[in-house]
Design an enzyme around this catalytic site. Structure first.
Site, PDB file in Angstrom:
ATOM      1  N   ASP A   1      66.038  -0.049  25.240  1.00  0.00           N
ATOM      2  CA  ASP A   1      66.433  -0.721  23.933  1.00  0.00           C
ATOM      3  C   ASP A   1      65.254  -0.141  22.636  1.00  0.00           C
ATOM      4  O   ASP A   1      65.370  -0.447  21.648  1.00  0.00           O
ATOM      5  CB  ASP A   1      66.389  -1.982  23.941  1.00  0.00           C
ATOM      6  CG  ASP A   1      67.456  -2.835  24.413  1.00  0.00           C
ATOM      7  OD1 ASP A   1      68.504  -2.259  23.940  1.00  0.00           O
ATOM      8  OD2 ASP A   1      67.657  -3.977  24.977  1.00  0.00           O
TER       9      ASP A   1
HETATM   10  C1  BGC Z   1      66.707  -5.492  28.118  1.00  0.00           C
HETATM   11  C2  BGC Z   1      67.863  -4.348  28.834  1.00  0.00           C
HETATM   12  C3  BGC Z   1      67.114  -2.885  28.815  1.00  0.00           C
HETATM   13  C4  BGC Z   1      65.528  -3.036  28.930  1.00  0.00           C
HETATM   14  C5  BGC Z   1      64.733  -1.549  28.380  1.00  0.00           C
HETATM   15  C6  BGC Z   1      65.456  -5.146  28.686  1.00  0.00           C
HETATM   16  O1  BGC Z   1      64.421  -6.216  27.978  1.00  0.00           O
HETATM   17  O2  BGC Z   1      67.517  -6.575  28.649  1.00  0.00           O
HETATM   18  O3  BGC Z   1      69.053  -4.474  28.279  1.00  0.00           O
HETATM   19  O4  BGC Z   1      67.721  -2.076  29.067  1.00  0.00           O
HETATM   20  O5  BGC Z   1      64.794  -4.004  28.558  1.00  0.00           O
HETATM   21  O6  BGC Z   1      64.563  -1.469  27.215  1.00  0.00           O
END
Ligand code: BGC
Length: 811
Positions: A483
């Site tokens: 993200d």
């Molecule tokens: C989110 C995931 C994401 C991960 C890496 C987590 O906090 O819930 O959807 O893939 O972070 O960014």
């Protein structure tokens, strides 16, 4: 250093001191009503949705920490204490906390009085039961003042913590004998109220926080508890609470229990009131009657234990490695249930008001849960799919209560569509229930635009296929799994959300990670097409996949590892050409899992690079070198100090990808070594460094660039739970559901001499004994089923109800 121990026989983690490095919590409830409870009795409760139906308040970021909770106070001649130590923090003579499957028992002892507070959410009911058992262990009679205390939340937890000009005036309660009813907003649009009751007549009660705690008091030393009685206050606005008081005497050796309950009641609109302004309490009374006696509570506890026994009996391991056994047979699966229920909504790090259910998160959580309750997985897949748009893109999050996509964050995360294929294919491999593909499912929650689930998967596949960039790799959109890699965002101003700033689509920035996903899950999609005799569709899908695979092996390759992405200017990310962030973990794991570069030796090289550049004693870091400055073209990832979160933290979620990838190449020793580094039971001894619960995974452990290397954060709600279970159960221990039945193809450390697995699958029970007489890491020499040898590793499908004996010899 440890702060407790595993009690495997009772399936509990037993904590010996209230002073754990951080609150160590448990989850109560597995359907509609949930409570979080810490090892000192902190926590809160909600019905279905931690934001919209919050029953009790919890102040995150409070100092001191963890003051709000499910409280019991004992005033013993002026000495005030709690069975779980907090919030009074009076030193106890004895303390234990037992976190078990859906229940927690706090036991405290002070000056000869023992108190056990037993908390659980009964099966099939929307309430939490708290049974307090008091025992006088002395030779003299003892007179005590005992209090309960909860602070109600005014339902919408977001509004409750921000809109004070309104909500200081809305609070309303009713009290009937030992039942305290919280009915804020019931007069108008709400059809639900909370009830906090006791099965024993009260001496006094309070419903106003100011009366119970004192305006300048607080839960550590409430005025009423100090005074030894409540003042029968009725809350009008401000902060409604529930507090019961009992003045009681215990004879020498006497034991007494008081049963408390915190329930959620919903009334049909036509039956809201029993008299003008008076709530209809019939359903609450029926609920209270269900838990009025110790025998009833015991029966509810037994039903809960039976439920878990049955659930876990579908996947049991005996390997002689006690840490492995307890993680696989119990704690890992338990956490999978919690992540399935919560997604990323409510934990001690997720406030319940931030994120609802994540699209990609829920799809992945399902991978570790589907074997436990396939019918709930089915329902979830259909809910998730309904938040997809007609072009195949998806909402990134949705609210569990409404099941509607969250338009604040919207769509544009280009990995999301492919996760829908991943979880549906996993469901089909588990169940063989092909009817799910024919289910009509809404687009954008609009049922008038419903199409079959298979059509949704087709749109998922097509979305990626039609969104390729200049190198023939998938466009990244707002972000992919990571993200925080925001290649189209370019945020320059504080306060802007990295999730929604900038265009959601960019024509240049590409993701090698999504390419790996497209190859892996695209092939799974093509297999579904095969099965449905969609021969042409399967062939054209494979042509598209082959092209992306080629692009990955060329434009996606950096010489010794897979690149991570191309940014909005077409410059590589995760390349030796970069000054920082030269190598990332995600594409190495996903591409090798997809089989990319297996024949060419690139997969081997990529994993070697991971070991050389990213591995640490506490797990594999996400990238190296860490970003030391903020990069406009990369976004949030470079906003974190080096070693934290996505900026070179040990992001536990993608460690299992590396472990899985190692098994794809037959490296059982290395796969298991990676598995153990982040596995809670294996790192219990360093709890003072790790700090979070030693029975569950955390989202992140600080990486080697961080001053607090090895310290974990964000325990419980992480895709690590599901992915680790997939890794250990399917890739390492090798019990693999396929579309055609169960396959056994382990890849284990050569030191593991053998193990047995009991696996429930499509209604039959397989008892699988694996032996490793030649100390190999991979390779099946022979398989017998009910004593008869079979060719290959795919077990013939047994009929539901059958019990199958399988013997597998490696070599
Ligand atoms: C989110 C995931 C994401 C991960 C890496 C987590 O906090 O819930 O959807 O893939 O972070 O960014």
């Amino acid at each position: 250093m440890r702060f407790g121990h595993f009690d495997d026989a009772r399936r509990e983690y037993v904590i010996d001191t209230p002073r754990t490095p951080l609150p160590w919590i448990n989850y109560l409830g597995s359907e509609d009503f949930f409570s979080l409870v810490s090892n000192t009795g902190g926590g809160y409760s909600f019905y279905r949705d931690a934001r919209l139906r919050r029953l009790t308040r919890y102040r995150y970021n409070n100092s001191p920490l963890d003051m709000d909770g499910h409280r019991i106070y004992i005033n013993d001649g002026g000495t005030i204490w709690n069975p779980g130590w907090q919030p009074a923090k009076t030193e106890l003579d004895r303390y234990t906390c037992r976190h078990g499957l859906g229940y927690t028992i706090l036991q405290g002892e002070k000056n000869g009085i023992a108190a056990a507070q037993e908390l659980f959410v009964p099966r099939g009911d929307a309430c939490e039961i708290d049974r307090l058992t008091l025992e006088n262990k002395t030779a003299a009679p003892r007179t005590l003042d005992v209090f309960s205390y909860v602070e109600f939340c005014l339902w919408d937890a977001m509004d409750d913590s921000s809109n004070f000009q309104r909500n200081f005036s809305t609070g309303e309660v009713e009290v009937v004998e030992s039942a305290i009813y919280h009915k804020t907003e019931y007069r108008e649009r709400r059809d639900h109220y909370a009830v906090f009751w006791a099965n024993t007549p009260v001496t006094s009660f309070d419903t106003s926080r100011d009366a119970f705690c004192g305006v300048y008091g607080g839960p550590a030393a409430p005025e009423a508890v100090k005074a030894g009685h409540c003042s029968n206050s009725i809350a009008h606005g401000w902060a409604p609470v529930g507090a019961h008081h009992f003045h009681l005497t215990l004879a020498p050796g006497e034991k007494k229990s008081i049963i408390f309950g915190l329930g959620y009641i919903e009334n049909p609109v036509g039956e809201k009131f029993s008299a003008p302004g008076i709530i209809n309490k019939a359903r609450a009374e029926a609920m209270m009657a269900r838990y009025a006696t110790d025998a009833q509570v015991d029966a509810a506890r037994r039903a809960l234990a039976d439920y878990w026994q049955e659930l876990l009996s579908g996947w049991q391991l005996t390997s002689g490695e006690e840490k492995l056994d307890r993680m696989v047979s119990l704690w890992n699966q338990y956490q999978c249930m919690v992540t399935f229920n919560m997604s990323r909504s409510a934990s001690y790090y997720e406030s319940g008001i931030g994120r609802g259910m994540g699209f990609r998160d829920s799809c992945q959580d399902l991978l570790g849960f589907v074997h436990m309750i396939p019918s709930r997985a089915r329902e979830r897949i259909l809910d998730i799919a309904a938040t997809q748009f007609e072009d195949g893109s998806t909402y990134h999050q949705y609210q569990p209560l409404t099941k509607k996509g969250n338009s604040d964050v919207g769509s544009g995360f280009n990995d999301d569509p492919l996760w829908l294929i991943a979880c549906t294919a996993a469901y089909l491999r588990e169940t063989g229930d092909w009817s799910i593909l024919d289910e009509p499912v809404a687009f954008d929650n609009d049922v008038t635009r419903a199409q079959s689930l298979m059509e949704h998967l087709r749109r998922s596949f097509r979305y990626t296929h039609t969104h390729l960039g200049p190198h023939g790799l998938p466009l990244i959109g707002r972000a992919d799994w990571n993200d925080c890699l925001n290649l189209n965002c370019f945020s320059e101003h504080p306060g802007e959300s990295f999730q929604i700033t900038g265009p959601s689509e960019g024509p240049v920035a590409e993701s090698v990670f999504i390419a790996g996903m497209f190859v892996k899950y695209g092939r799974e999609y093509a297999e579904l097409c095969d099965h449905l005799h969609l021969t042409e569709e399967a062939a054209s899908a494979r042509t598209a996949i082959d092209a992306v695979e080629q692009a990955t092996l060329t434009a996606g390759w950096d010489g010794a590892w897979f690149r991570r992405a191309y940014d909005a200017f077409g410059a590589p990310v995760g390349s030796r050409e970069c000054d920082e962030g030269q190598i990332f973990i995600e594409p190495q794991g996903m591409c090798v899992m997809a089989g990319i570069g297996r024949e060419t030796g690139q997969a081997e090289a990529a994993l070697k690079s991971v070991e050389e550049r990213l591995d640490t004693p506490y797990g594999v870091v996400l990238l190296q070198p860490a970003y030391t400055t903020y990069r406009l073209n990369l976004g949030e990832i470079s906003s974190y100090p080096p070693g934290y979160k996505e900026n070179a933290g040990i992001f536990c979620h993608n460690n299992p990808w590396i472990s899985c990838a190692e098994t794809v190449l037959g490296h059982g020793d290395r796969a298991f070594a990676v598995y153990k580094k982040t596995c809670p039971a294996y790192i219990e001894d360093i709890s003072e460094i790790h700090r979070t619960e030693p029975y569950v995974y955390s989202q992140m452990v600080a990486g080697r660039d961080a001053p607090t290397f090895g310290e974990a954060k964000n325990s419980w709600l992480t895709g690590t739970a599901a992915w680790t279970f997939v890794n250990v159960s399917q890739y390492i221990l090798g019990i693999q559901p396929t579309l055609d039945g169960l396959r056994v193809d382990p890849c284990i450390p050569h030191t593991l001499a053998g193990y047995t697995v009991t696996r429930r699958y499509r209604g039959a029970v397989y008892h699988i004994r694996v032996e490793n007489p030649h100390a190999v890491q991979k390779g099946v020499q022979s398989v017998t089923v009910n004593g008869a040898p079979i060719a290959g590793t795919l077990l013939p499908l047994a009929k539901a109800g059958e019990s199958v004996e399988v013997s597998v010899i490696l070599g």
